[in-house]
Design an enzyme around this catalytic site. Structure first.
Site, PDB file in Angstrom:
ATOM      1  N   ASP A 192      16.358  16.709  -3.153  1.00 33.37           N
ATOM      2  CA  ASP A 192      16.245  15.426  -3.851  1.00 33.37           C
ATOM      3  C   ASP A 192      15.742  15.600  -5.286  1.00 33.37           C
ATOM      4  OD1 ASP A 192      13.545  15.950  -3.502  1.00 33.37           O
ATOM      5  OD2 ASP A 192      13.097  14.074  -2.457  1.00 33.37           O
ATOM      6  N   LYS A 248       9.188  -1.069  -6.682  1.00 29.22           N
ATOM      7  CA  LYS A 248       8.307  -2.040  -6.019  1.00 29.22           C
ATOM      8  C   LYS A 248       8.535  -2.067  -4.515  1.00 29.22           C
ATOM      9  CE  LYS A 248       7.891  -4.935 -10.131  1.00 29.22           C
ATOM     10  NZ  LYS A 248       8.267  -6.208 -10.795  1.00 29.22           N
ATOM     11  N   GLN A 249       9.782  -1.872  -4.098  1.00 34.20           N
ATOM     12  CA  GLN A 249      10.103  -1.896  -2.671  1.00 34.20           C
ATOM     13  C   GLN A 249       9.430  -0.750  -1.924  1.00 34.20           C
ATOM     14  OE1 GLN A 249      14.391  -1.918  -2.427  1.00 34.20           O
ATOM     15  NE2 GLN A 249      14.542  -4.137  -2.710  1.00 34.20           N
ATOM     16  N   GLU A 274       2.499   4.412  -8.789  1.00 33.32           N
ATOM     17  CA  GLU A 274       3.588   4.091  -9.709  1.00 33.32           C
ATOM     18  C   GLU A 274       3.487   2.677 -10.286  1.00 33.32           C
ATOM     19  OE1 GLU A 274       6.979   6.976  -7.659  1.00 33.32           O
ATOM     20  OE2 GLU A 274       7.043   4.806  -7.336  1.00 33.32           O
ATOM     21  N   ILE A 307      12.887   7.901 -11.743  1.00 34.89           N
ATOM     22  CA  ILE A 307      11.908   7.556 -10.722  1.00 34.89           C
ATOM     23  C   ILE A 307      12.356   6.314  -9.960  1.00 34.89           C
ATOM     24  CG2 ILE A 307       9.526   6.764 -10.361  1.00 34.89           C
ATOM     25  CD1 ILE A 307       8.793   8.326 -12.915  1.00 34.89           C
TER      26      ILE A 307
END
Length: 215
Positions: A86, A140-141, A147, A13
């Protein structure tokens, strides 16, 4: 390699699968297949209580990915149009083994094999991996709210599960080339040179079959 390129990108992930798939689809002019994630109505609850919501979450993913691959097979691959995805549907088993209790996993596994036994198989895999710190930074970005409740222990286990899975994949499928990309060393989003290096690796495998051409 098969006549029509069907490339799948895999990894934990947040590692950058979709970003790389998008860039490669543009470069090679391949159809982009993106997995359905945020549309899963159980995912937020899953990250809060894995035991309670794992079966519903995994079944949603399985059914949607099955439908996507079915469409890809008929609308693109059988029409001689190349595809880059993907994800690889076999990732479902990675997550199911980690999240489902044995009784539910047994049922899930039966359904999985019934649905996927005649699904198209990628003829090239790109495996993205990185340290836990790098993975967390990228999660985080991109800022998906659902999530943010993930536990570090779950993500660490998942990263190891992927490593074990890809090692086994290469043994079971020696005919399918696997390109391994170290996300700690390469940042194909920020650095064009890193992306170019990946493109060259893909091209080298594609050119191994003279029948392959852009679509």
């Amino acid at each position: 390699m098969a006549e029509v390129p069907f490339i799948a990108i895999e990894g934990p992930i947040g590692i950058g699968k979709t970003s790389l798939a998008q860039k490669l689809s543009v470069h090679f002019d391949y159809h982009l297949l993106k997995e359905i994630v945020e549309e899963n109505p159980f995912l937020g609850k899953f990250y809060e209580d894995i035991d309670e919501w794992s079966f519903q979450t995994e079944m949603f993913f399985l059914c949607n990915r099955y439908k996507q691959l079915e469409d890809i097979e008929h609308k693109y691959l059988k029409q001689n149009k190349a595809v880059i995805a993907d994800y690889h549907i076999s990732k479902n088993m990675i997550f199911a083994k980690r999240t489902l209790h044995q009784d539910k996993f047994d049922k899930y596994e039966q359904i999985y094999h019934i649905l996927t036994k005649d699904m198209p198989v990628p003829n090239m895999m790109i495996y993205l991996h990185a340290s836990l710190d790098t993975i967390w930074e990228r999660i985080k970005q991109r800022g998906r709210d659902i999530e943010q409740n993930m536990k570090s222990s779950y993500l660490a286990q998942l990263a190891q599960d992927y490593t074990d899975y890809m090692d086994e994949f290469e043994i079971l499928h020696p005919e399918i080339p696997v390109i391994r990309i170290d996300g700690d060393k390469l940042d194909f989003v920020k650095h064009q040179d890193d992306l170019n290096a990946i493109i060259k690796q893909v091209e080298r495998h594609l050119h191994g079959n003279q029948a392959i051409s852009k679509h």
